[in-house]
Motif scaffolding. Structure first.
Motif, mmCIF file in Angstrom:
data_model
loop_
_atom_site.group_PDB
_atom_site.id
_atom_site.type_symbol
_atom_site.label_atom_id
_atom_site.label_comp_id
_atom_site.label_asym_id
_atom_site.label_seq_id
_atom_site.Cartn_x
_atom_site.Cartn_y
_atom_site.Cartn_z
ATOM 1 N N LEU A 1 0.718 -3.012 -2.573
ATOM 2 C CA LEU A 1 1.029 -2.186 -3.741
ATOM 3 C C LEU A 1 1.372 -3.054 -4.947
ATOM 4 O O LEU A 1 0.954 -2.756 -6.069
ATOM 5 C CB LEU A 1 2.173 -1.223 -3.436
ATOM 6 C CG LEU A 1 1.868 -0.090 -2.457
ATOM 7 C CD1 LEU A 1 3.107 0.768 -2.252
ATOM 8 C CD2 LEU A 1 0.708 0.753 -2.926
ATOM 9 N N LEU A 2 2.139 -4.110 -4.730
ATOM 10 C CA LEU A 2 2.483 -5.014 -5.831
ATOM 11 C C LEU A 2 1.235 -5.664 -6.420
ATOM 12 O O LEU A 2 1.115 -5.806 -7.643
ATOM 13 C CB LEU A 2 3.457 -6.096 -5.356
ATOM 14 C CG LEU A 2 4.880 -5.628 -5.074
ATOM 15 C CD1 LEU A 2 5.696 -6.761 -4.448
ATOM 16 C CD2 LEU A 2 5.540 -5.134 -6.345
ATOM 17 N N THR A 3 0.290 -6.035 -5.579
ATOM 18 C CA THR A 3 -0.958 -6.622 -6.038
ATOM 19 C C THR A 3 -1.750 -5.636 -6.893
ATOM 20 O O THR A 3 -2.383 -6.016 -7.873
ATOM 21 C CB THR A 3 -1.813 -7.073 -4.838
ATOM 22 O OG1 THR A 3 -1.049 -7.971 -4.048
ATOM 23 C CG2 THR A 3 -3.084 -7.745 -5.282
ATOM 24 N N LEU A 4 -1.691 -4.364 -6.512
ATOM 25 C CA LEU A 4 -2.395 -3.314 -7.267
ATOM 26 C C LEU A 4 -1.583 -2.823 -8.464
ATOM 27 O O LEU A 4 -2.011 -1.912 -9.163
ATOM 28 C CB LEU A 4 -2.701 -2.130 -6.348
ATOM 29 C CG LEU A 4 -3.662 -2.409 -5.196
ATOM 30 C CD1 LEU A 4 -3.701 -1.230 -4.235
ATOM 31 C CD2 LEU A 4 -5.047 -2.725 -5.731
ATOM 32 N N GLU A 5 -0.403 -3.439 -8.675
ATOM 33 C CA GLU A 5 0.510 -3.073 -9.754
ATOM 34 C C GLU A 5 0.955 -1.620 -9.656
ATOM 35 O O GLU A 5 1.008 -0.890 -10.645
ATOM 36 C CB GLU A 5 -0.106 -3.377 -11.122
ATOM 37 C CG GLU A 5 -0.394 -4.848 -11.324
ATOM 38 C CD GLU A 5 -1.037 -5.169 -12.665
ATOM 39 O OE1 GLU A 5 -1.346 -4.235 -13.429
ATOM 40 O OE2 GLU A 5 -1.225 -6.361 -12.919
ATOM 41 N N LEU A 6 1.259 -1.209 -8.424
ATOM 42 C CA LEU A 6 1.745 0.144 -8.155
ATOM 43 C C LEU A 6 3.138 0.064 -7.558
ATOM 44 O O LEU A 6 3.490 -0.901 -6.885
ATOM 45 C CB LEU A 6 0.827 0.862 -7.163
ATOM 46 C CG LEU A 6 -0.589 1.176 -7.627
ATOM 47 C CD1 LEU A 6 -1.417 1.679 -6.460
ATOM 48 C CD2 LEU A 6 -0.574 2.193 -8.740
ATOM 49 N N SER A 7 3.919 1.095 -7.796
ATOM 50 C CA SER A 7 5.232 1.181 -7.159
ATOM 51 C C SER A 7 5.168 2.226 -6.047
ATOM 52 O O SER A 7 4.243 3.039 -5.992
ATOM 53 C CB SER A 7 6.299 1.575 -8.178
ATOM 54 O OG SER A 7 6.099 2.914 -8.593
ATOM 55 N N ILE A 8 6.158 2.202 -5.181
ATOM 56 C CA ILE A 8 6.225 3.171 -4.085
ATOM 57 C C ILE A 8 6.259 4.592 -4.638
ATOM 58 O O ILE A 8 5.683 5.509 -4.064
ATOM 59 C CB ILE A 8 7.473 2.910 -3.209
ATOM 60 C CG1 ILE A 8 7.412 1.518 -2.580
ATOM 61 C CG2 ILE A 8 7.643 3.969 -2.149
ATOM 62 C CD1 ILE A 8 6.313 1.320 -1.574
ATOM 63 N N GLY A 9 6.909 4.786 -5.773
ATOM 64 C CA GLY A 9 7.018 6.112 -6.375
ATOM 65 C C GLY A 9 5.694 6.687 -6.836
ATOM 66 O O GLY A 9 5.565 7.896 -7.005
ATOM 67 N N GLU A 10 4.694 5.835 -7.037
ATOM 68 C CA GLU A 10 3.381 6.308 -7.479
ATOM 69 C C GLU A 10 2.484 6.734 -6.321
ATOM 70 O O GLU A 10 1.413 7.272 -6.536
ATOM 71 C CB GLU A 10 2.674 5.209 -8.278
ATOM 72 C CG GLU A 10 3.372 4.888 -9.588
ATOM 73 C CD GLU A 10 2.733 3.724 -10.307
ATOM 74 O OE1 GLU A 10 1.929 3.982 -11.225
ATOM 75 O OE2 GLU A 10 3.028 2.574 -9.932
ATOM 76 N N VAL A 11 2.931 6.501 -5.098
ATOM 77 C CA VAL A 11 2.152 6.846 -3.909
ATOM 78 C C VAL A 11 2.662 8.173 -3.364
ATOM 79 O O VAL A 11 3.855 8.345 -3.146
ATOM 80 C CB VAL A 11 2.284 5.752 -2.825
ATOM 81 C CG1 VAL A 11 1.495 6.126 -1.585
ATOM 82 C CG2 VAL A 11 1.847 4.402 -3.366
#
Length: 120
Positions: A50-60
Motif C-alpha cells: 500500500l505504501l508503494t502504491l501511495e495508499l493508506s489503509i483508510g483508502e481500502v
C-alpha cells in the motif's frame, strides 16, 4: 440447405459469449469483509505494498468478494488447487491470497510486474 450464413454466425456468437460468461462465473474469489481487511492490515507485506502504491489503509474498503483500492479492485482466488497466476484487466487485479504471494518470490515478482505494467 435452408440455413443462412447470418443465422449460423449469430448462433456461434451466442454460444461463445455464453461460454465466456460461464468461465467467469466458475472462478470463485475469497470473501472480503472488515475482519479479513483487519487481518491484512497486520501483514507487513500488504502494508508495504500500500505504501508503494501511495495508499493508506483508510483508502481500502472491503467489498463482498474483493478489495476496493480506489485505483483498482483486487480479487483473490479462493481455489488453491489452481495454478496461481496474477493478471490484471480493466483495473481488476486477480491473484492468489496475500499469504501465498508473501511466501513465494516468483509470485512477488509477478505481482510487481503486473502492477507496474497495468496499474501505474
Amino acid at each position: 440447405m435452408g440455413i443462412s450464413l447470418w443465422q449460423h454466425k449469430s448462433a456461434a456468437f451466442q454460444d461463445s459469449s455464453s461460454s465466456k460468461n460461464n468461465l467467469e462465473h466458475d472462478i470463485s474469489y475469497l470473501k472480503q469483509d472488515v475482519e479479513s481487511l483487519a487481518v491484512l492490515t497486520k501483514q507487513t507485506f500488504f502494508t508495504d505494498l500500500l505504501l508503494t502504491l501511495e495508499l493508506s489503509i483508510g483508502e481500502v474498503t472491503a467489498q463482498k468478494d474483493h478489495l476496493d483500492l480506489g485505483l483498482f479492485n483486487w480479487f483473490f482466488y479462493a481455489d488453491l488447487n489452481k495454478t496461481p497466476s496474477i493478471h490484471c484487466a480493466d483495473n481488476k487485479l486477480v491473484s492468489p491470497s496475500i499469504e501465498l504471494i508473501r511466501k513465494s518470490p516468483a509470485l512477488k515478482k509477478q505481482l510487481w510486474q503486473t502492477i507496474t505494467t497495468n496499474l501505474l
